[in-house]
Design an enzyme around this catalytic site. Structure first.
Site, PDB file in Angstrom:
ATOM      1  N   GLY B 109      13.262  10.482  11.407  1.00  0.00           N
ATOM      2  CA  GLY B 109      14.200  10.181  10.341  1.00  0.00           C
ATOM      3  C   GLY B 109      13.534   9.616   9.109  1.00  0.00           C
ATOM      4  O   GLY B 109      14.186   9.238   8.148  1.00  0.00           O
ATOM      5  N   CYS B 110      12.200   9.541   9.137  1.00  0.00           N
ATOM      6  CA  CYS B 110      11.473   9.023   7.989  1.00  0.00           C
ATOM      7  C   CYS B 110      11.031  10.209   7.137  1.00  0.00           C
ATOM      8  O   CYS B 110      10.371  11.105   7.626  1.00  0.00           O
ATOM      9  CB  CYS B 110      10.257   8.259   8.478  1.00  0.00           C
ATOM     10  SG  CYS B 110       9.102   7.816   7.198  1.00  0.00           S
ATOM     11  N   VAL B 111      11.434  10.245   5.867  1.00  0.00           N
ATOM     12  CA  VAL B 111      11.086  11.412   5.048  1.00  0.00           C
ATOM     13  C   VAL B 111      10.042  11.088   4.000  1.00  0.00           C
ATOM     14  O   VAL B 111       9.740   9.938   3.770  1.00  0.00           O
ATOM     15  CB  VAL B 111      12.330  12.004   4.354  1.00  0.00           C
ATOM     16  CG1 VAL B 111      13.094  12.886   5.328  1.00  0.00           C
ATOM     17  CG2 VAL B 111      13.235  10.929   3.818  1.00  0.00           C
TER      18      VAL B 111
END
Lengths: 123, 111, 98
Positions: B109-111
């Protein structure tokens, strides 16, 4: 992120953990969507209840054991986990066999909960 | 695939420099990645890196920053469980830098 | 004949088809089909019945991954990958109930 009214999201998990990729994909989407501060419920029905079975050991099948990640959901503020009683019973399972605390609901209770949702995602 | 050289051995990383094999990790590799990231590893840095490794060991994921911050606050106290503290230690973000130094994959979920 | 089933009995009728059609020989449950051998599950009775006319095997790595090793019905034999190879070699033909 734009502020808005929290919508009710339900993830419906109906597949066993390793035979297909659905269970893992669902878990990843849940973790990602947890960042969006919505009202999230996870539901485990049919073979989906196997995802939560205690004691999974995947060394032999050389696949990542992602079952410990369900225990991280609380830290992501995903705390509404529901399991259908009928699905547990027809698999010889009880609540004690599961690796996280869940609410066990009857089919009709689950149906009511589902009817209240704004968005339902199926896996 | 890119590799890094530490103590005469080479280890696979992805395009962004995250270790491919979790089991490869050791403190020398951590120090090497930290140097590349321009992070001078202090006791406080190690505390976060070790916390992340323990978290991964328990839950099999690298936590999102928000989750990490909360978990650190719970275990190490509120003076450490805030993003200001964590960003001072890891200016490019605890997820991007601390996870990389800890040999973990990029947080989901880390972009 | 070696019959191989890899689908959960509660997701697809593969095991049912196998049990309906297979006359004799061995049945090997792999992947999600190992859930069929769980004591107290909906398929346990069927499997016990089938054990009277077939030798029934389950692939242990799949059993362990799914955390059901301690609750298999009586009369099924656990095998590893080497045993899988032996089974295939020992039978003239295989049918996979996909």
């Amino acid at each position: 992120m734009t502020e808005g009214v929290a919508k009710k999201f339900m993830f419906v998990n109906r597949t066993a953990p390793y035979g297909t990729i659905y269970a893992l994909e669902s878990l990843e989407v849940v973790l990602i969507s947890a960042a969006f501060d919505q009202d999230v419920s996870l539901v485990f029905v049919d073979d989906g209840v196997w995802q939560l079975k205690k004691g999974q050991q995947t060394k032999g099948i050389e696949t990542k054991n992602f079952s410990p990640t369900y225990r991280a959901l609380e830290g992501y503020d995903v705390e509404k986990l529901y399991v259908e009683r009928e699905s547990l019973e027809s698999r010889g399972l009880t609540e004690d066999d599961l690796l996280v605390d869940v609410n066990v609901l009857s089919s009709s209770e689950l149906g009511e909960l589902m009817a209240e949702q704004d968005v339902v995602l199926s896996f | 695939m890119p590799t890094i050289e530490v103590n005469g051995k080479s280890y696979e990383t992805d395009e962004e420099g995250y270790l491919v094999n979790l089991a490869d990790w050791n403190e020398d590799i951590a120090n090497h990645i930290a140097k590349v990231e321009n992070v001078d590893m202090s006791q406080s840095h190690w505390e976060v890196v070790n916390f992340l490794r323990k978290y991964y060991d328990e839950y099999q994921i690298a936590p999102a920053v928000r989750v990490l911050t909360k978990a650190i606050g719970k275990q190490l106290g509120p003076e450490k469980g805030n993003s200001q503290y964590l960003y001072e230690l890891f200016p490019y973000g605890p997820a991007k830098q601390a996870c990389k130094i800890a040999g973990l994959p990029k947080p989901t979920g880390c972009v | 004949m070696l019959h191989i089933v890899n689908k959960s009995p509660q997701e697809r009728p593969s095991l049912d088809a196998c049990l309906r059609i297979a006359e004799s020989g061995s049945i090997l449950l792999i992947e999600d089909a190992v859930y069929a051998a769980v004591k107290g599950s909906a398929s346990a009775g069927k499997l016990a019945e089938a054990a009277k006319k077939h030798r029934i095997y389950v692939l242990l790595p799949d059993v362990e991954a799914r955390a059901i090793a301690d609750r298999l019905v009586d009369g099924v034999t656990g095998i590893d990958y080497g045993g899988f190879v032996d089974l295939v070699a020992d039978h003239r033909a295989c049918q996979s109930w996909l």
